[in-house]
Design a protein around this motif. Structure first.
Motif, short mmCIF file in Angstrom:
data_model
loop_
_atom_site.label_atom_id
_atom_site.label_comp_id
_atom_site.label_asym_id
_atom_site.label_seq_id
_atom_site.Cartn_x
_atom_site.Cartn_y
_atom_site.Cartn_z
N ASN A 105 -53.73 -15.33 20.16
CA ASN A 105 -52.42 -14.93 19.35
C ASN A 105 -51.90 -16.59 19.00
O ASN A 105 -50.22 -16.33 18.36
CB ASN A 105 -51.26 -14.47 20.24
N THR A 106 -52.61 -17.77 18.39
CA THR A 106 -51.59 -19.03 17.68
C THR A 106 -51.76 -18.85 16.89
O THR A 106 -52.10 -18.44 16.31
CB THR A 106 -52.67 -20.09 18.34
N ASP A 107 -50.27 -18.81 16.26
CA ASP A 107 -49.22 -18.76 14.79
C ASP A 107 -49.75 -20.41 14.10
O ASP A 107 -49.19 -21.19 14.99
CB ASP A 107 -48.25 -18.73 15.22
N CYS A 108 -50.45 -20.81 13.20
CA CYS A 108 -50.25 -21.18 11.84
C CYS A 108 -49.22 -21.39 10.66
O CYS A 108 -48.80 -20.43 10.38
CB CYS A 108 -51.42 -21.73 11.73
N GLN A 109 -49.01 -22.92 10.29
CA GLN A 109 -47.72 -23.02 9.96
C GLN A 109 -47.86 -24.70 9.42
O GLN A 109 -48.11 -25.40 10.17
CB GLN A 109 -46.10 -22.47 10.59
N ILE A 110 -47.95 -24.60 7.87
CA ILE A 110 -47.83 -26.26 7.98
C ILE A 110 -46.62 -27.02 8.13
O ILE A 110 -45.58 -27.01 6.97
CB ILE A 110 -48.32 -25.44 6.14
N ALA A 111 -47.21 -28.38 8.28
CA ALA A 111 -45.73 -28.64 8.62
C ALA A 111 -45.46 -29.36 7.09
O ALA A 111 -45.97 -29.24 6.20
CB ALA A 111 -46.34 -30.05 9.49
N THR A 112 -43.42 -29.38 7.33
CA THR A 112 -42.62 -30.36 6.59
C THR A 112 -42.32 -31.15 6.51
O THR A 112 -41.66 -31.33 8.29
CB THR A 112 -42.07 -29.22 5.68
N ALA A 113 -41.04 -32.04 6.22
CA ALA A 113 -40.72 -33.53 5.91
C ALA A 113 -39.62 -32.76 7.12
O ALA A 113 -39.28 -33.76 7.52
CB ALA A 113 -40.42 -33.88 5.12
N GLU A 114 -39.39 -31.97 7.16
CA GLU A 114 -38.35 -31.77 8.69
C GLU A 114 -38.48 -30.72 9.78
O GLU A 114 -38.28 -30.81 10.58
CB GLU A 114 -37.73 -29.56 7.74
N ASP A 115 -40.09 -31.15 9.95
CA ASP A 115 -40.61 -31.36 10.99
C ASP A 115 -41.24 -32.25 11.56
O ASP A 115 -41.91 -32.13 13.12
CB ASP A 115 -41.46 -30.29 11.22
N VAL A 116 -41.15 -33.45 11.31
CA VAL A 116 -41.73 -34.47 11.76
C VAL A 116 -40.93 -35.24 13.08
O VAL A 116 -41.58 -35.59 13.90
CB VAL A 116 -40.96 -35.30 10.63
N LEU A 117 -39.47 -34.80 13.28
CA LEU A 117 -38.70 -34.95 14.65
C LEU A 117 -39.61 -33.70 15.57
O LEU A 117 -39.64 -34.48 17.11
CB LEU A 117 -37.17 -34.61 14.61
N GLN A 118 -39.59 -32.96 15.33
CA GLN A 118 -39.75 -32.57 16.77
C GLN A 118 -41.84 -32.50 16.83
O GLN A 118 -42.77 -32.24 18.39
CB GLN A 118 -39.98 -30.46 16.22
N MET A 119 -42.57 -32.87 15.72
CA MET A 119 -43.83 -32.91 16.30
C MET A 119 -43.51 -34.48 16.94
O MET A 119 -44.53 -34.48 17.46
CB MET A 119 -44.37 -33.71 14.31
#
Length: 372
Positions: A173-187
């Protein structure tokens, strides 16, 4: 008398170094470029790497040359063209919990008409010696021709396998989401946690690292996909496309997951994720097997750790970096490493610098999955 002998030895080393430089300079002038000169190397880059698209080369010269060093050999007098170049791209490498800036050698290129004249060897030797003098513990590269680099004192890191042997299924049940510039810290936070748990040597991630990665992936018509389970980040997939719209391949640049999986399971999972993004191309999971070159042995030893105690009384031979030569006692434990010079009579074995690297990194898991 001791002071006189040391002074004499320094003068001898200086004389050897000057003689070596004179010999190398007869082939051409070796120097580092200023920031304003770096764009002029693009013609040599494009000639050496015709497989790189214009979009990727644009990205490289916009982002990677901002903070790197480029060492070149150019012709003497009326010939000011670049015969040879090596790019030293800096990375924040974590070595057993300590952050060190380490140069990654890329864009190692020789103009076609200047090949097989020993010019690349001369530039590489100069770059390695300069790193040694700066106290940089090691450098690394992704070899096109491992045999050539072994001749320069490089050796493969012994432990750089990102997958485990047994199979562990990935949550359905893994969901997929395209990363954006707002996600870089979490990544970056996620990646550093996973890498820190599994590896002794890895490139530490930050927001800038992933902003730059997103630009690189766009230049390769790819993307970064965040994998989430019940809303929590559980993985990151980076990929580029090579002719995928015509049934080509999707090159998986990195798959980082909360759990460790086999390569077979990773391949199946990547295909599933790509299909969820409407990409039907066959995924190609590549692993960057890096070679390492010790540039300052005295600086390196204190960074090392090993679960199994290592004790070497060794005579080290380095044909390029004079300061690495000599007899040393090297001790490595879980808490760290130490090194001291010893008398030749106390050395129990002899190793060249490449063989010593195999010994020193034997118990260190390494993840340096970079491209440029």
């Amino acid at each position: 008398m001791r002071r006189m002998r040391e002074a004499g030895r320094k003068e001898t080393l200086k004389s050897r170094y000057m003689q070596g430089n004179m010999k190398e300079n007869m082939q051409g002038h070796i120097r580092y470029l200023g920031a304003e000169e770096k764009p002029a190397t693009r013609a040599l880059y494009e000639a050496a790497f015709p497989e790189d698209s214009k979009e990727f080369t644009d990205y490289y010269y916009s982002w990677k040359t901002k903070d790197n060093e480029i060492i070149v050999m150019e012709g003497a007098c009326t010939d000011s063209s670049f015969h040879v170049m090596i790019h030293l791209n800096p990375y924040n490498v974590c070595i057993n919990g300590q952050a060190v800036e380490i140069p990654y050698l890329v864009a190692v290129a020789t103009a076609p008409e200047q090949r097989r004249k020993g010019k690349m060897g001369a530039v590489m030797r100069r770059a390695l010696r300069d790193m040694g003098r700066k106290g940089i513990p090691f450098t690394f590269l992704l070899p096109a021709d491992p045999a050539y680099y072994k001749g320069q004192g490089f050796e493969f890191f012994p432990c750089q396998e990102p997958f485990i042997a047994h199979r562990e299924s990935i949550a359905a049940n893994t969901d997929c989401q395209i990363a954006t510039a707002e996600d870089v810290l979490q990544m970056a936070s996620f990646a550093n946690r996973i890498l820190g748990q599994r590896y002794g040597i890895y490139i530490r991630r930050d927001a800038y690292y992933y902003r730059r990665a997103l630009e690189e992936l766009r230049a390769e018509h790819g993307n970064a996909v965040l994998l989430k389970n019940h809303g929590e980040l559980c993985g990151i997939l980076l990929y580029g496309l090579d002719g995928a719209e015509h049934g080509g391949t999707a090159e998986v640049r990195e798959l980082m997951l909360e759990q460790e999986v086999s390569q077979e399971e990773a391949g199946r999972f990547c295909q599933k994720v790509l299909e969820s993004q409407g990409i039907m191309a066959e995924p190609k999971c590549t692993i960057s097997r890096m070679m390492v070159r010790i540039t300052d042995l005295l600086s390196l030893a204190p960074y090392l750790k090993s679960r199994k105690p290592v004790s070497l009384a060794v005579k080290v031979k380095d044909a390029i970096i004079e300061a690495n030569n000599g007899c040393f006692r090297i001790d490595i434990e879980e808490t760290g490493g130490s090194i001291e010079r010893i008398a030749p009579a106390d050395a129990e074995q002899e190793m060249d610098i490449a063989r010593l690297a195999e010994e020193l990194f034997a118990d260190t898991a390494v993840y340096l999955n970079e491209w440029v």
